[in-house]
Motif scaffolding. Structure first.
Motif, mmCIF file in Angstrom:
data_model
loop_
_atom_site.group_PDB
_atom_site.id
_atom_site.type_symbol
_atom_site.label_atom_id
_atom_site.label_comp_id
_atom_site.label_asym_id
_atom_site.label_seq_id
_atom_site.Cartn_x
_atom_site.Cartn_y
_atom_site.Cartn_z
ATOM 1 N N THR A 56 0.832 -1.354 -0.092
ATOM 2 C CA THR A 56 0.087 -0.185 -0.134
ATOM 3 C C THR A 56 0.898 1.175 -0.126
ATOM 4 O O THR A 56 0.522 2.177 -0.797
ATOM 5 C CB THR A 56 -0.904 0.010 1.343
ATOM 6 N N ARG A 57 1.900 1.333 0.952
ATOM 7 C CA ARG A 57 2.558 2.546 1.146
ATOM 8 C C ARG A 57 3.393 2.817 -0.274
ATOM 9 O O ARG A 57 3.547 3.925 -0.777
ATOM 10 C CB ARG A 57 3.377 2.325 2.213
ATOM 11 N N ILE A 58 3.968 1.728 -0.850
ATOM 12 C CA ILE A 58 4.728 1.638 -2.095
ATOM 13 C C ILE A 58 3.764 2.273 -3.398
ATOM 14 O O ILE A 58 4.179 3.230 -4.066
ATOM 15 C CB ILE A 58 5.442 0.444 -2.568
ATOM 16 N N MET A 59 2.608 1.853 -3.396
ATOM 17 C CA MET A 59 1.727 2.380 -4.417
ATOM 18 C C MET A 59 1.373 3.495 -4.295
ATOM 19 O O MET A 59 1.220 4.375 -5.306
ATOM 20 C CB MET A 59 0.481 1.152 -4.726
ATOM 21 N N ASN A 60 0.833 3.879 -3.025
ATOM 22 C CA ASN A 60 0.542 5.277 -2.769
ATOM 23 C C ASN A 60 1.846 6.279 -2.966
ATOM 24 O O ASN A 60 1.248 7.446 -3.613
ATOM 25 C CB ASN A 60 -0.003 5.364 -1.280
ATOM 26 N N TYR A 61 2.987 5.973 -2.970
ATOM 27 C CA TYR A 61 4.085 6.714 -3.163
ATOM 28 C C TYR A 61 4.280 6.966 -4.620
ATOM 29 O O TYR A 61 4.589 8.164 -5.089
ATOM 30 C CB TYR A 61 5.178 6.181 -2.488
ATOM 31 N N LEU A 62 4.047 5.906 -5.462
ATOM 32 C CA LEU A 62 4.482 5.689 -6.903
ATOM 33 C C LEU A 62 3.160 6.445 -7.685
ATOM 34 O O LEU A 62 3.778 6.974 -8.836
ATOM 35 C CB LEU A 62 4.595 4.223 -7.363
ATOM 36 N N THR A 63 1.790 6.441 -7.183
ATOM 37 C CA THR A 63 0.880 6.856 -7.977
ATOM 38 C C THR A 63 0.378 8.396 -7.584
ATOM 39 O O THR A 63 0.063 9.114 -8.114
ATOM 40 C CB THR A 63 -0.082 5.911 -7.772
ATOM 41 N N LYS A 64 0.465 8.304 -6.050
ATOM 42 C CA LYS A 64 -0.084 9.536 -5.648
ATOM 43 C C LYS A 64 0.979 10.728 -4.927
ATOM 44 O O LYS A 64 0.676 11.647 -4.368
ATOM 45 C CB LYS A 64 -1.171 9.472 -4.548
ATOM 46 N N GLY A 65 2.216 10.155 -4.826
ATOM 47 C CA GLY A 65 3.099 10.754 -4.111
ATOM 48 C C GLY A 65 3.214 10.932 -2.570
ATOM 49 O O GLY A 65 3.687 11.834 -2.045
ATOM 50 N N ILE A 66 2.262 10.053 -1.891
ATOM 51 C CA ILE A 66 1.857 10.163 -0.419
ATOM 52 C C ILE A 66 3.292 9.766 0.239
ATOM 53 O O ILE A 66 4.010 8.514 0.009
ATOM 54 C CB ILE A 66 0.654 9.377 -0.254
ATOM 55 N N GLN A 67 3.564 10.473 1.073
ATOM 56 C CA GLN A 67 5.001 10.201 2.134
ATOM 57 C C GLN A 67 4.600 10.203 3.544
ATOM 58 O O GLN A 67 3.758 10.987 3.825
ATOM 59 C CB GLN A 67 6.012 11.097 1.797
ATOM 60 N N PRO A 68 5.293 9.348 4.268
ATOM 61 C CA PRO A 68 5.102 9.429 5.733
ATOM 62 C C PRO A 68 5.707 10.775 6.152
ATOM 63 O O PRO A 68 6.458 11.547 5.654
ATOM 64 C CB PRO A 68 5.799 8.287 6.243
ATOM 65 N N ASP A 69 5.111 11.161 7.369
ATOM 66 C CA ASP A 69 5.732 12.421 8.194
ATOM 67 C C ASP A 69 6.957 12.395 8.514
ATOM 68 O O ASP A 69 7.796 13.262 8.544
ATOM 69 C CB ASP A 69 4.837 12.797 9.295
ATOM 70 N N ASP A 70 7.355 11.052 8.989
ATOM 71 C CA ASP A 70 9.037 11.173 9.587
ATOM 72 C C ASP A 70 9.819 11.216 8.475
ATOM 73 O O ASP A 70 9.711 10.293 7.496
ATOM 74 C CB ASP A 70 9.116 9.889 10.102
ATOM 75 N N PRO A 71 11.001 12.085 8.471
ATOM 76 C CA PRO A 71 11.857 12.181 7.308
ATOM 77 C C PRO A 71 12.536 10.950 7.229
ATOM 78 O O PRO A 71 13.039 10.657 6.007
ATOM 79 C CB PRO A 71 12.742 13.284 7.768
ATOM 80 N N ILE A 72 13.018 9.869 8.308
ATOM 81 C CA ILE A 72 13.748 8.848 8.261
ATOM 82 C C ILE A 72 12.659 7.972 7.422
ATOM 83 O O ILE A 72 13.517 7.165 6.459
ATOM 84 C CB ILE A 72 14.014 8.469 9.545
ATOM 85 N N GLU A 73 11.657 7.810 7.722
ATOM 86 C CA GLU A 73 10.664 7.019 6.858
ATOM 87 C C GLU A 73 10.570 7.367 5.499
ATOM 88 O O GLU A 73 10.357 6.314 4.450
ATOM 89 C CB GLU A 73 9.397 6.802 7.446
ATOM 90 N N VAL A 74 10.676 8.482 5.331
ATOM 91 C CA VAL A 74 10.581 9.131 3.848
ATOM 92 C C VAL A 74 11.768 8.579 3.062
ATOM 93 O O VAL A 74 11.625 8.131 1.939
ATOM 94 C CB VAL A 74 10.337 10.584 3.838
ATOM 95 N N ARG A 75 13.004 8.655 3.584
ATOM 96 C CA ARG A 75 13.999 8.213 3.027
ATOM 97 C C ARG A 75 14.247 6.880 2.530
ATOM 98 O O ARG A 75 14.430 6.387 1.504
ATOM 99 C CB ARG A 75 15.386 8.730 3.873
ATOM 100 N N LYS A 76 13.658 5.965 3.796
ATOM 101 C CA LYS A 76 13.737 4.509 3.503
ATOM 102 C C LYS A 76 12.595 4.250 2.254
ATOM 103 O O LYS A 76 12.922 3.181 1.521
ATOM 104 C CB LYS A 76 13.000 3.873 4.990
ATOM 105 N N LEU A 77 11.337 4.896 2.374
ATOM 106 C CA LEU A 77 10.613 4.698 1.251
ATOM 107 C C LEU A 77 10.896 4.861 -0.037
ATOM 108 O O LEU A 77 10.620 4.216 -1.026
ATOM 109 C CB LEU A 77 9.219 5.333 1.560
#
Length: 224
Positions: free
Chosen positions: A50-71
Motif C-alpha cells: 500500500t505505501r509503495i503504491m501510494n508513493y508511486l501513484t499519488k506521491g503520498i509520503q510519511p511524516d517522519d523524514p527517516i521513513e521518507v528516505r527509506k520509502l
C-alpha cells in the motif's frame, strides 16, 4: 420427485419406434433464491504494497523524514504497470507483487495444485520467484505452508534415520548402572568454575551434576 428424470433416462435407452414422450418443464425463473448483493473480491485493507503504491501513484509520503528516505530507496526497485505493482529483479524479468492472500493461493497451487509438486519451504519459495511472483514474506509463508501439509508429513523421506537398529542399554533396576562424563570447558562462572561433572542413571535418567574449577581425582572421588 425424480419421475421426470427417470422418464428421460428410460427414453434414451429405448429404440426410436418405442420412444415415449416425456414432458419437459421450462423454468422462467431460478428455482432457488439468488442473493442480489454483490460480493467484494478485492480487499481494501492495507498490505506491505500500500505505501509503495501510494508513493508511486499519488506521491503520498510519511511524516517522519527517516521513513521518507527509506520509502524512496525501497520504491526505486518497484514499478507500476497497468495498475499492478512489479518488482524490478536484478537478473530477470519483473516479478508481480502479491498481497498475503494472493501469495498464499499461489504457494498452494505450486505446492499441491494440478501441476504442483510437494517440496520444502525453501524450494517452494524459489519456484514461486522463478514463476514470476514476489511476496514480502514469501520464504516464511512457504516454509509454514510446507510444514502444515498433511501429505508431506506422511510421505516425506526420513533422511536422519539411523543406519542400523539401536540397542538401548537399560539397567535391570533403579540406580544399578550409571554413566559419568565431563562437560567441555564452559564460560567461567563464579569461583572460576568452568567444568561440570555429570552422572546419569540409565534407567530413570536421573542426573547429578556439579561444577568445578578443575576436575581432579580428589574431586571425582568426592563427587561419587
Amino acid at each position: 420427485m425424480n419421475s421426470q428424470a427417470d422418464r428421460l433416462a428410460h427414453a434414451t435407452s429405448t429404440s426410436v419406434e418405442d420412444m415415449r414422450v416425456a414432458p419437459v418443464e421450462l423454468l422462467l425463473n431460478p428455482s432457488i433464491p439468488i442473493d442480489p448483493r454483490v460480493m467484494q473480491i478485492d480487499s481494501e485493507e492495507e498490505t506491505w504494497m500500500t505505501r509503495i503504491m501510494n508513493y508511486l501513484t499519488k506521491g503520498i509520503q510519511p511524516d517522519d523524514p527517516i521513513e521518507v528516505r527509506k520509502l524512496r530507496i525501497k520504491a526505486a526497485r518497484y514499478a507500476i504497470i497497468d495498475d499492478t505493482l512489479f518488482l524490478k529483479s536484478f537478473s530477470g524479468p519483473y516479478l508481480r507483487c502479491l498481497d498475503p492472500h494472493k501469495a498464499e493461493w499461489v504457494i498452494k497451487e505450486i505446492h499441491q495444485g494440478t501441476c504442483g509438486n510437494h517440496m520444502g519451504g525453501r524450494s517452494l519459495a524459489h519456484k514461486a520467484l522463478t514463476q514470476g511472483y514476489f511476496g514480502s514474506y514469501m520464504a516464511r509463508d512457504a516454509e509454514q505452508f510446507s510444514r502444515k501439509c498433511d501429505k508431506c508429513q506422511r510421505h516425506a523421506p526420513f533422511i536422519r534415520q539411523p543406519a542400523e537398529e539401536l540397542n538401548p542399554v537399560v539397567g535391570p533396576w533403579l540406580f544399578a548402572r550409571w554413566g559419568m562424563d565431563i562437560v567441555e570447558p564452559l564460560p567461567t562462572a563464579v569461583g572460576s568454575k568452568k567444568f561440570v561433572l555429570l552422572a546419569t542413571d540409565y534407567f530413570t535418567k536421573w542426573v547429578e551434576g556439579k561444577a568445578y574449577k578443575m576436575v581432579t581425582q580428589t574431586n571425582v572421588v568426592r563427587f561419587v
